[in-house]
Write an enzyme that holds these catalytic residues in place. Structure first.
Site, PDB file in Angstrom:
ATOM      1  N   SER A  49       6.175  42.298   6.313  1.00 61.58           N
ATOM      2  CA  SER A  49       6.839  42.149   5.014  1.00 61.58           C
ATOM      3  C   SER A  49       5.879  42.498   3.881  1.00 61.58           C
ATOM      4  O   SER A  49       6.308  42.704   2.747  1.00 61.58           O
ATOM      5  CB  SER A  49       7.366  40.716   4.835  1.00 61.58           C
ATOM      6  OG  SER A  49       6.365  39.769   5.107  1.00 61.58           O
ATOM      7  N   GLU A 119       9.386  42.239  17.156  1.00 61.07           N
ATOM      8  CA  GLU A 119      10.830  42.032  17.001  1.00 61.07           C
ATOM      9  C   GLU A 119      11.598  42.572  18.203  1.00 61.07           C
ATOM     10  O   GLU A 119      11.216  43.592  18.765  1.00 61.07           O
ATOM     11  CB  GLU A 119      11.318  42.761  15.735  1.00 61.07           C
ATOM     12  CG  GLU A 119      10.679  42.236  14.462  1.00 61.07           C
ATOM     13  CD  GLU A 119      11.147  42.976  13.203  1.00 61.07           C
ATOM     14  OE1 GLU A 119      12.112  43.778  13.271  1.00 61.07           O
ATOM     15  OE2 GLU A 119      10.544  42.740  12.148  1.00 61.07           O
ATOM     16  N   GLU A 186      15.259  34.177  12.911  1.00 64.11           N
ATOM     17  CA  GLU A 186      15.447  34.444  11.485  1.00 64.11           C
ATOM     18  C   GLU A 186      16.927  34.602  11.172  1.00 64.11           C
ATOM     19  O   GLU A 186      17.626  35.422  11.777  1.00 64.11           O
ATOM     20  CB  GLU A 186      14.691  35.727  11.083  1.00 64.11           C
ATOM     21  CG  GLU A 186      14.898  36.064   9.607  1.00 64.11           C
ATOM     22  CD  GLU A 186      14.030  37.205   9.100  1.00 64.11           C
ATOM     23  OE1 GLU A 186      13.138  37.673   9.843  1.00 64.11           O
ATOM     24  OE2 GLU A 186      14.236  37.632   7.948  1.00 64.11           O
TER      25      GLU A 186
END
Ligand code: KIV
Length: 283
Positions: A49, A119, A186
């Site tokens: 991020s 991920e 998430e």
């Protein structure tokens, strides 16, 4: 640096099993890492991020391994006693198991990270297995996975329908069986997060916007302090408006320099008269 001891994975597992919530925040730089260690944070995620929060890209996709290593090194210098997780950037693990192991190894060898995160669900289980078998602690990330934002149709809640929720449950099991010691959920519904947490056998489940039932919470540092100007996700509580404090300071600086009230004598350094006179003679 504090005199606290860096948490180990067995200690994190113990904390989770005793129902003591684990604290986790993103961090990308030395001074913030220093403050997070002072505050007693258990874990730091050097998230990709940073592509958005620090580098101003529209997504995390342009972030490179070099970006991640540089920021992870700075964080480690600022927080030597926090459990630091390096986040594997786009295309650093998707191409093959070998690519994944090599890049995971770089986080450990070059930035002294304690674990890596990547991920994806069952389709990434072989990456998690390869990394874990290489002796590198591996964390999975399910639900809203920002590197797949285009395929997911935007930054939105995942696992809302029964069939999509079942897929996330199965993915979590696949990652746990592959050797992930932790999974981040998430933006999935709270009850789905609760089910996955209840069913985890030897895996810590962390929540980002997925409710209170996980073993701990993660937040994006910039969202907590009003430091990301483009949007404020609902899941992020703003704990203080640091952006406003900094903006006030900047505006005051512009004003004082413009009005010649800054600097004042305490902000500069003088020269002894005799040295100044000598200098004049030299000109
Ligand atoms: O990069 C990151 O900060 C992340 C969080 C969104 C979980 O992966």
């Amino acid at each position: 640096m504090t005199d606290r001891k860096k948490p180990t994975i067995p200690q994190l597992l113990k904390k989770a099993s005793e129902g003591q919530p684990i604290t986790w925040l993103t961090c990308y730089d030395y001074p913030t890492a220093y403050l997070q260690e002072q505050a007693g944070i258990d874990m730091i995620l050097v998230g990709d991020s940073l592509g958005m929060t620090m580098l101003g890209y529209d997504s995390t996709l342009p972030v490179t391994m070099e970006d991640m290593i540089r920021h992870s090194q700075a964080v480690r210098r600022g927080a030597p006693n926090v459990f630091v997780v390096g986040d594997m950037p786009y295309m650093s693990y998707q191409p093959s198991v070998e690519t994944a192991i090599r890049n995971a190894g770089r986080f450990m060898a070059e930035a002294s990270c304690d674990a890596i995160k990547l991920e994806g669900g069952a389709e990434m289980a072989d990456r998690i297995q390869g990394i874990a078998r290489a002796g590198i602690p591996a964390i999975g990330h399910l639900g809203l996975t920002p590197q797949s934002v285009s395929a997911l149709g935007g930054y939105r809640l995942q696992g809302k329908s029964a069939s999509k929720a079942k897929k996330i449950l199965d993915d979590a099991k696949a990652l746990e069986q592959a050797g992930a010691f932790m999974i981040l959920l998430e933006m999935v519904p709270d009850r789905l997060c609760q089910l996955i947490t209840q069913r985890a056998e030897h895996c810590i489940i962390m929540s980002l916007g997925s409710g209170p039932h996980a073993h701990g919470q993660l937040l994006i540092y910039h969202d907590m302090f009003g430091l990301y100007p483009r949007f404020k996700p609902r899941m992020a509580k703003q704990f203080a408006d640091a952006g406003k404090v900094i903006l006030n300071g900047l505006t005051e600086y512009v004003k004082e320099v413009s009005e010649k009230t800054f600097p004042q004598p305490e902000n500069w350094f003088g020269m002894p008269d005799d040295e100044y006179d000598e200098l004049m003679k030299l000109l």
